[in-house]
Each structure stands twice: as structure tokens, then as C-alpha cells.
Design an enzyme around this catalytic site. Structure first.
Site, PDB file in Angstrom:
ATOM      1  CG  ASN A  10      29.397  83.152   4.105  1.00  0.00           C
ATOM      2  OD1 ASN A  10      28.526  83.456   4.930  1.00  0.00           O
ATOM      3  ND2 ASN A  10      30.687  83.331   4.350  1.00  0.00           N
ATOM      4  CE  LYS A  12      31.596  86.684   3.396  1.00  0.00           C
ATOM      5  NZ  LYS A  12      32.889  87.259   3.093  1.00  0.00           N
ATOM      6  CG  HIS A  95      34.238  82.668   6.825  1.00  0.00           C
ATOM      7  ND1 HIS A  95      34.782  83.924   6.895  1.00  0.00           N
ATOM      8  CD2 HIS A  95      33.847  82.504   5.540  1.00  0.00           C
ATOM      9  CE1 HIS A  95      34.716  84.485   5.694  1.00  0.00           C
ATOM     10  NE2 HIS A  95      34.150  83.643   4.856  1.00  0.00           N
ATOM     11  CD  GLU A  97      34.187  87.512   6.460  1.00  0.00           C
ATOM     12  OE1 GLU A  97      33.020  87.188   6.745  1.00  0.00           O
ATOM     13  OE2 GLU A  97      34.552  87.791   5.294  1.00  0.00           O
ATOM     14  CD  GLU A 167      35.747  81.156   1.856  1.00  0.00           C
ATOM     15  OE1 GLU A 167      34.944  81.462   0.977  1.00  0.00           O
ATOM     16  OE2 GLU A 167      35.645  81.516   3.033  1.00  0.00           O
ATOM     17  N   GLY A 173      36.212  89.144  -0.547  1.00  0.00           N
ATOM     18  CA  GLY A 173      35.587  90.464  -0.552  1.00  0.00           C
ATOM     19  C   GLY A 173      36.462  91.550  -1.153  1.00  0.00           C
ATOM     20  CB  SER A 213      36.621  87.696  -5.449  1.00  0.00           C
ATOM     21  OG  SER A 213      36.898  88.597  -4.382  1.00  0.00           O
TER      22      SER A 213
HETATM   23  P1  PGA Z   1      33.405  86.804  -1.310  1.00  0.00           P
HETATM   24  O1  PGA Z   1      33.358  86.009   0.082  1.00  0.00           O
HETATM   25  O2  PGA Z   1      32.829  85.903  -2.360  1.00  0.00           O
HETATM   26  O3  PGA Z   1      32.552  88.023  -1.079  1.00  0.00           O
HETATM   27  O4  PGA Z   1      34.830  87.121  -1.577  1.00  0.00           O
HETATM   28  C1  PGA Z   1      33.630  84.636   0.133  1.00  0.00           C
HETATM   29  C2  PGA Z   1      33.541  84.135   1.556  1.00  0.00           C
HETATM   30  O5  PGA Z   1      34.000  84.831   2.475  1.00  0.00           O
HETATM   31  O6  PGA Z   1      33.004  83.038   1.807  1.00  0.00           O
END
Ligand code: PGA
Length: 250
Positions: A10, A12, A95, A97, A167, A173, A213
Site C-alpha cells: 500500500n 499511500k 483503510h 487513514e 490492521e 507506520g 509495520s
Molecule cells: P505500515 O502501513 O506497513 O507502514 O505500518 C500499513 C498500512 O497502513 O497498510
């Protein structure tokens, strides 16, 4: 039949179309695999460049978002037909976010899941709890509600096509990965819910990913868990070393 592991990136809001082309050109070799499915979800404007750069490789391209209407006066939104026509085959929805910053609700996610399936796009439906919810002990109640609402009206035949990504928000992140045991516990809980809703066959076939992560150092331990069928990877999918996640078992 064993479920095939899916290593999904992903990106982003990262990479321009030209950077997309260059990065995927580098990743093609590193992401080769006969046993793992590879997906990169990229910004909508980068989809054509990504599809072109991935052509003839095992990398599939997905979108990061989609609107649930066919077309019309929805300034700035992307329709399922646009995504399909551009050559993407998957689409992320729900997601955290998008839920947090853009107000995507469980009901929106449900409309998106149904619309994506109608267009033969594979929905990657995300769910996950906040740190507060985990501390309050309501993780599984929260996740069950997100998944249940997300799947309203989805037939058993279609449900197997959906990819669910668990998640935990506190692990996204932050460099703070859930332990493999914590991730497995919730992914198993999601599979149990799917069993309640659709029966054994669908529960055994549906793919459930862990995200938050994931990196080349922890992918093997996570993906080895019974109910974790791969990962949704943010930061670590923006580097060629994503190939080490794809080839976690080598
Ligand atoms: P990350 O993000 O691997 O940077 O923690 C995962 C995601 O938001 O899909």
C-alpha cells in the site's frame, strides 16, 4: 487446499507516475515468486504507469480507494470502471487513514465492497482497532462490527473473493508490530466470524492479511501463523526490499 499467501503493498500518498515506473522496473525481479501472490496498490494517478511497468510480471496492481457510485457529480472521486479500465484488479477500502481523515464509515465500506465485486475487482477490506479500544478490551467486538457491516449483502460465492486486512491502528507506520500471537488471535477471530456468517468452506478459503509495520524481518513469523495469509505492507512496500517480504520463506 492451502490458501495462497498474498504480499500486498500500500503505497499511500507516495511516488509520482514516473517514480512508479522506475520503482516497479526495479521490483520486478525482486518480487518474482511462484508461491506468493504479489500486489501493489498505488495512487490512482499512478495506476496506468504501474500497470505498464508490471506488464508480463507476476505483480498485480490495485487502487487505494474507489467511490461506490458508477459515475456522476462526485468531484475528485474515482469510479470502479475507471480502475478496471486502467488495468488494476484490486482495490483497498476502509483503510484506517481513510476512516480517520476522510470519514469513511462501515456503511461506505459495505457499499464499496459490493460495488467492487460487481465490477470483478477484489476488495481489500481493512479493519482494525485503536490503542484505546485494545486497552478497553473491546478489540474483537469492534472488529466483528466492522467486518459484519462491511460484508452485509455479500453472497457466499462473492465472500471468498474478498481479502480482509486486519490492521491494528497502533501498529501502522509506528514501527510497533503486533506480536505474531496478537495478530493471529484477531485474524483467527475474523475467520471464526466468517465461519458464523458463511460456513466452513468460505472460512477456509477467504484470505485474511495482517498489516502494521510488516517488514522483511518479521514477515516470516507473521505469515507462518495459521490464520494469517499474508500482509498489507505500507512503508516497506516502497523499497525494492519488498521482494524479501514476497520471498519470506526463502
Ligand atoms: P505500515 O502501513 O506497513 O507502514 O505500518 C500499513 C498500512 O497502513 O497498510
Amino acid at each position: 487446499m492451502a490458501r495462497k499467501i498474498l504480499a500486498a503493498g500500500n503505497w499511500k500518498m507516495n511516488k509520482t507516475p514516473s517514480q512508479t515506473k522506475a520503482l516497479i522496473a526495479e521490483m520486478r525481479e525482486a518480487c518474482k515468486s511462484e508461491t506468493v501472490d504479489v500486489l501493489l496498490c498505488v495512487p490512482a494517478i499512478c495506476i496506468p504507469a504501474a500497470v505498464e511497468a508490471a506488464a508480463g510480471s507476476n505483480i498485480q496492481i490495485g487502487a487505494e480507494n474507489m467511490y461506490f457510485e458508477e459515475s456522476g457529480a462526485y468531484t475528485g472521486e474515482i469510479s470502479p470502471e475507471m480502475i478496471v479500465d486502467a488495468g488494476a484488479t484490486y482495490v483497498i477500502m476502509g483503510h484506517s487513514e481513510r476512516r480517520d481523515y476522510f470519514g469513511e464509515s462501515n456503511e461506505d465500506v459495505n457499499k464499496k465492497v459490493l460495488k467492487a465485486l460487481e465490477h470483478n475487482l477484489v476488495p481489500v477490506m481493512c479493519c482494525g482497532e485503536s490503542l484505546t479500544q485494545r486497552e478497553q478490551g473491546i478489540t474483537m467486538d469492534w472488529i466483528r462490527q466492522q467486518v459484519k457491516i462491511g460484508m452485509i449483502g455479500v453472497s457466499a460465492e462473492d465472500a471468498v473473493k474478498v481479502v480482509i486486512a486486519y490492521e491494528p491502528i497502533w501498529a501502522i507506520g509506528t514501527g510497533k508490530t503486533a506480536t505474531a500471537e496478537q495478530a493471529e488471535e484477531v485474524c483467527k477471530g475474523i475467520r471464526d466470524l466468517i465461519r458464523e456468517l458463511y460456513g466452513d468452506a468460505v472460512a477456509e478459503e477467504i484470505r485474511i492479511l495482517y498489516g502494521g509495520s510488516v517488514n522483511p524481518g518479521n514477515a516470516a513469523e507473521l505469515f507462518a501463523k495459521e490464520d494469517i495469509d499474508g500482509g498489507l505492507v505500507g512503508g516497506a512496500s516502497l523499497k525494492t526490499s519488498f521482494g524479501e517480504i514476497v520471498n519470506y520463506n526463502k
